[in-house]
Design a protein around this motif. Structure first.
Motif, PDB file in Angstrom:
ATOM      1  N   ALA A   1      13.158   9.099 -19.888  1.00  0.00           N
ATOM      2  CA  ALA A   1      14.120   9.412 -20.934  1.00  0.00           C
ATOM      3  C   ALA A   1      14.516  10.882 -20.883  1.00  0.00           C
ATOM      4  O   ALA A   1      13.689  11.747 -20.590  1.00  0.00           O
ATOM      5  CB  ALA A   1      13.529   9.087 -22.301  1.00  0.00           C
ATOM      6  N   LYS A   2      15.770  11.131 -21.178  1.00  0.00           N
ATOM      7  CA  LYS A   2      16.268  12.499 -21.323  1.00  0.00           C
ATOM      8  C   LYS A   2      16.341  12.823 -22.806  1.00  0.00           C
ATOM      9  O   LYS A   2      16.901  12.065 -23.600  1.00  0.00           O
ATOM     10  CB  LYS A   2      17.647  12.640 -20.687  1.00  0.00           C
ATOM     11  CG  LYS A   2      18.199  14.060 -20.732  1.00  0.00           C
ATOM     12  CD  LYS A   2      19.534  14.154 -20.014  1.00  0.00           C
ATOM     13  CE  LYS A   2      20.075  15.576 -20.037  1.00  0.00           C
ATOM     14  NZ  LYS A   2      21.379  15.682 -19.329  1.00  0.00           N
TER      15      LYS A   2
ATOM     16  N   ALA B   1      13.113  16.149 -17.218  1.00  0.00           N
ATOM     17  CA  ALA B   1      13.532  14.888 -16.613  1.00  0.00           C
ATOM     18  C   ALA B   1      14.503  15.090 -15.452  1.00  0.00           C
ATOM     19  O   ALA B   1      14.380  14.439 -14.406  1.00  0.00           O
ATOM     20  CB  ALA B   1      14.162  13.982 -17.680  1.00  0.00           C
ATOM     21  N   GLU B   2      15.454  15.982 -15.607  1.00  0.00           N
ATOM     22  CA  GLU B   2      16.445  16.203 -14.553  1.00  0.00           C
ATOM     23  C   GLU B   2      15.800  16.790 -13.300  1.00  0.00           C
ATOM     24  O   GLU B   2      16.132  16.411 -12.173  1.00  0.00           O
ATOM     25  CB  GLU B   2      17.572  17.108 -15.062  1.00  0.00           C
ATOM     26  CG  GLU B   2      18.425  16.502 -16.170  1.00  0.00           C
ATOM     27  CD  GLU B   2      19.276  15.331 -15.692  1.00  0.00           C
ATOM     28  OE1 GLU B   2      19.320  15.065 -14.463  1.00  0.00           O
ATOM     29  OE2 GLU B   2      19.907  14.684 -16.546  1.00  0.00           O
ATOM     30  N   ARG B   3      14.886  17.727 -13.490  1.00  0.00           N
ATOM     31  CA  ARG B   3      14.178  18.303 -12.343  1.00  0.00           C
ATOM     32  C   ARG B   3      13.281  17.247 -11.701  1.00  0.00           C
ATOM     33  O   ARG B   3      13.191  17.167 -10.471  1.00  0.00           O
ATOM     34  CB  ARG B   3      13.351  19.499 -12.811  1.00  0.00           C
ATOM     35  CG  ARG B   3      12.522  20.164 -11.712  1.00  0.00           C
ATOM     36  CD  ARG B   3      13.381  20.701 -10.582  1.00  0.00           C
ATOM     37  NE  ARG B   3      12.572  21.360  -9.574  1.00  0.00           N
ATOM     38  CZ  ARG B   3      12.982  21.610  -8.333  1.00  0.00           C
ATOM     39  NH1 ARG B   3      14.195  21.229  -7.955  1.00  0.00           N
ATOM     40  NH2 ARG B   3      12.203  22.226  -7.473  1.00  0.00           N
TER      41      ARG B   3
ATOM     42  N   VAL C   1      10.562  11.121 -10.575  1.00  0.00           N
ATOM     43  CA  VAL C   1      11.039   9.902 -11.231  1.00  0.00           C
ATOM     44  C   VAL C   1      12.243   9.379 -10.454  1.00  0.00           C
ATOM     45  O   VAL C   1      12.873  10.114  -9.685  1.00  0.00           O
ATOM     46  CB  VAL C   1      11.390  10.130 -12.718  1.00  0.00           C
ATOM     47  CG1 VAL C   1      10.197  10.671 -13.481  1.00  0.00           C
ATOM     48  CG2 VAL C   1      12.596  11.045 -12.882  1.00  0.00           C
ATOM     49  N   ASP C   2      12.569   8.106 -10.657  1.00  0.00           N
ATOM     50  CA  ASP C   2      13.637   7.463  -9.899  1.00  0.00           C
ATOM     51  C   ASP C   2      14.956   7.368 -10.646  1.00  0.00           C
ATOM     52  O   ASP C   2      16.013   7.217 -10.035  1.00  0.00           O
ATOM     53  CB  ASP C   2      13.190   6.050  -9.498  1.00  0.00           C
ATOM     54  CG  ASP C   2      11.938   6.086  -8.654  1.00  0.00           C
ATOM     55  OD1 ASP C   2      12.018   6.531  -7.504  1.00  0.00           O
ATOM     56  OD2 ASP C   2      10.863   5.684  -9.159  1.00  0.00           O
ATOM     57  N   GLU C   3      14.888   7.410 -11.976  1.00  0.00           N
ATOM     58  CA  GLU C   3      16.089   7.361 -12.806  1.00  0.00           C
ATOM     59  C   GLU C   3      15.856   8.194 -14.050  1.00  0.00           C
ATOM     60  O   GLU C   3      14.721   8.352 -14.502  1.00  0.00           O
ATOM     61  CB  GLU C   3      16.409   5.930 -13.271  1.00  0.00           C
ATOM     62  CG  GLU C   3      16.979   4.986 -12.255  1.00  0.00           C
ATOM     63  CD  GLU C   3      17.448   3.692 -12.907  1.00  0.00           C
ATOM     64  OE1 GLU C   3      18.115   3.757 -13.972  1.00  0.00           O
ATOM     65  OE2 GLU C   3      17.141   2.617 -12.366  1.00  0.00           O
ATOM     66  N   VAL C   4      16.953   8.691 -14.623  1.00  0.00           N
ATOM     67  CA  VAL C   4      16.937   9.305 -15.943  1.00  0.00           C
ATOM     68  C   VAL C   4      17.900   8.506 -16.818  1.00  0.00           C
ATOM     69  O   VAL C   4      18.994   8.151 -16.380  1.00  0.00           O
ATOM     70  CB  VAL C   4      17.355  10.791 -15.883  1.00  0.00           C
ATOM     71  CG1 VAL C   4      17.580  11.346 -17.279  1.00  0.00           C
ATOM     72  CG2 VAL C   4      16.294  11.607 -15.151  1.00  0.00           C
ATOM     73  N   ALA C   5      17.474   8.208 -18.027  1.00  0.00           N
ATOM     74  CA  ALA C   5      18.292   7.414 -18.939  1.00  0.00           C
ATOM     75  C   ALA C   5      18.241   8.026 -20.334  1.00  0.00           C
ATOM     76  O   ALA C   5      17.374   8.867 -20.623  1.00  0.00           O
ATOM     77  CB  ALA C   5      17.786   5.971 -18.980  1.00  0.00           C
TER      78      ALA C   5
ATOM     79  N   ASP D   1      17.349   5.580 -25.746  1.00  0.00           N
ATOM     80  CA  ASP D   1      17.473   4.197 -26.203  1.00  0.00           C
ATOM     81  C   ASP D   1      17.722   3.206 -25.069  1.00  0.00           C
ATOM     82  O   ASP D   1      17.737   1.995 -25.295  1.00  0.00           O
ATOM     83  CB  ASP D   1      18.580   4.074 -27.251  1.00  0.00           C
ATOM     84  CG  ASP D   1      19.958   4.451 -26.716  1.00  0.00           C
ATOM     85  OD1 ASP D   1      20.034   5.067 -25.631  1.00  0.00           O
ATOM     86  OD2 ASP D   1      20.956   4.122 -27.381  1.00  0.00           O
ATOM     87  N   GLN D   2      17.888   3.709 -23.854  1.00  0.00           N
ATOM     88  CA  GLN D   2      18.142   2.826 -22.715  1.00  0.00           C
ATOM     89  C   GLN D   2      17.028   2.851 -21.674  1.00  0.00           C
ATOM     90  O   GLN D   2      17.125   2.170 -20.654  1.00  0.00           O
ATOM     91  CB  GLN D   2      19.468   3.215 -22.041  1.00  0.00           C
ATOM     92  CG  GLN D   2      20.698   2.823 -22.841  1.00  0.00           C
ATOM     93  CD  GLN D   2      20.800   1.303 -22.985  1.00  0.00           C
ATOM     94  OE1 GLN D   2      20.768   0.578 -22.000  1.00  0.00           O
ATOM     95  NE2 GLN D   2      20.938   0.840 -24.217  1.00  0.00           N
ATOM     96  N   THR D   3      15.971   3.612 -21.928  1.00  0.00           N
ATOM     97  CA  THR D   3      14.925   3.777 -20.918  1.00  0.00           C
ATOM     98  C   THR D   3      14.230   2.460 -20.589  1.00  0.00           C
ATOM     99  O   THR D   3      14.085   2.084 -19.419  1.00  0.00           O
ATOM    100  CB  THR D   3      13.896   4.827 -21.385  1.00  0.00           C
ATOM    101  OG1 THR D   3      14.588   6.050 -21.669  1.00  0.00           O
ATOM    102  CG2 THR D   3      12.864   5.094 -20.307  1.00  0.00           C
ATOM    103  N   VAL D   4      13.822   1.731 -21.604  1.00  0.00           N
ATOM    104  CA  VAL D   4      13.172   0.442 -21.365  1.00  0.00           C
ATOM    105  C   VAL D   4      14.161  -0.548 -20.753  1.00  0.00           C
ATOM    106  O   VAL D   4      13.819  -1.290 -19.820  1.00  0.00           O
ATOM    107  CB  VAL D   4      12.565  -0.118 -22.669  1.00  0.00           C
ATOM    108  CG1 VAL D   4      12.090  -1.563 -22.478  1.00  0.00           C
ATOM    109  CG2 VAL D   4      11.403   0.754 -23.135  1.00  0.00           C
ATOM    110  N   ALA D   5      15.396  -0.544 -21.240  1.00  0.00           N
ATOM    111  CA  ALA D   5      16.405  -1.467 -20.708  1.00  0.00           C
ATOM    112  C   ALA D   5      16.657  -1.217 -19.225  1.00  0.00           C
ATOM    113  O   ALA D   5      16.817  -2.165 -18.442  1.00  0.00           O
ATOM    114  CB  ALA D   5      17.707  -1.326 -21.493  1.00  0.00           C
TER     115      ALA D   5
END
Length: 257
Positions: free
Chosen positions: A122-123, A173-175, A182-186, A189-193
């Motif tokens: 999550a960001k 998170a961005e770094r 990490v493989d994605e940043v979301a 409210d969308q991290t689990v999705a």
């Protein structure tokens, strides 16, 4: 309740760490996590999502509790052993596991995430207070076991891992995305999705080839988390060293402010 579980899309089970306020990893939570993984797999789950609370995935081991054990080596070994058993349950999971890193993930929280197949972080909505992840053991007087260091090395590369581990750096998170931690940043409210969506995509592929390929790719992780690589006795030996105790007590003092 230390753990909550939710079902997504039938065959995907979300295991949520639920020990307020920061999901500190005490033996009860670690045992509950290990049991939840086993129960989900036995129940037919094809994929797992490991999530945490809003703003905090897990703040790592429960340091005040560990310090309360004093010099009780047996109790310290049991408590640290419960954590590494939980981490091994993730590493050894026969089905893919995605970490939905819902907030801060230092130390033990980062270890749990590193044991997963894929990481979505999550960001923070507040750019002045970004969520951070990393192995900050040296900052509190600890040395991450060799096996844990190997997990970081396989994720971000040997040189970068060495720098991060020696400095105990926590990155936002961005770094973390830029260096492959990490493989994605979301959005929060969308991290689990997003974690569920990645699993759904993976599970749409032919099952046997995916699982066999995954087993080969993760063999080094399983070896890294073996008791031989963790060397718990050596870790406990170092626990009572003056630098370690001073660093841990300083951490607890900061947490109390």
């Amino acid at each position: 309740m230390a753990i909550e579980t939710f079902r997504h899309d039938g065959d995907i089970i979300e295991i949520r760490l639920a020990r307020p306020p920061v999901n500190a990893l005490d033996p009860e939570l670690c045992d509950a996590l290990r049991n939840a993984i086993a129960g989900a797999v036995t129940g037919g789950a094809k994929g797992l999502v490991l999530s945490g609370s809003p703003k905090v995935f897990s703040a790592g081991l429960d340091v005040p509790h560990l310090l309360s054990l004093g010099d009780d080596r047996s109790a310290l070994s049991a408590d640290w052993g419960a954590f590494f058993d939980a981490a091994r349950a993730l590493t050894n999971s026969p089905v893919p596991v995605v970490a939905a890193i819902t907030g801060h993930a230092p130390a033990g929280g980062c270890v749990l995430a590193l044991c997963c197949d894929y990481r979505v972080m999550a960001k923070s909505e507040d750019p002045t207070r970004p969520f951070r992840i990393g192995l900050n053991e040296t900052q509190v007087g600890l040395v991450a076991p060799a096996g844990v260091q190997q997990l970081m090395e396989r994720t971000v590369g040997k040189h970068r891992a060495g720098v991060l581990l020696a400095t105990g750096a926590l990155v936002d998170a961005e770094r973390a995305l830029a260096i492959g931690l990490v493989d994605e940043v979301a959005t929060a409210d969308q991290t689990v999705a997003r974690a569920v969506a990645w699993l759904q995509s993976l599970l749409s592929l032919p099952s046997a080839p995916v699982l066999k390929t995954r087993a080969i790719a993760r063999a080094d992780m399983i070896a890294a988390m073996s008791p031989e690589s963790i060397q718990l006795d050596r870790f406990i030996d170092a626990w009572s060293e003056p630098d370690t105790q001073a660093g841990l007590k300083a951490l607890v003092a900061r947490l109390g402010k």
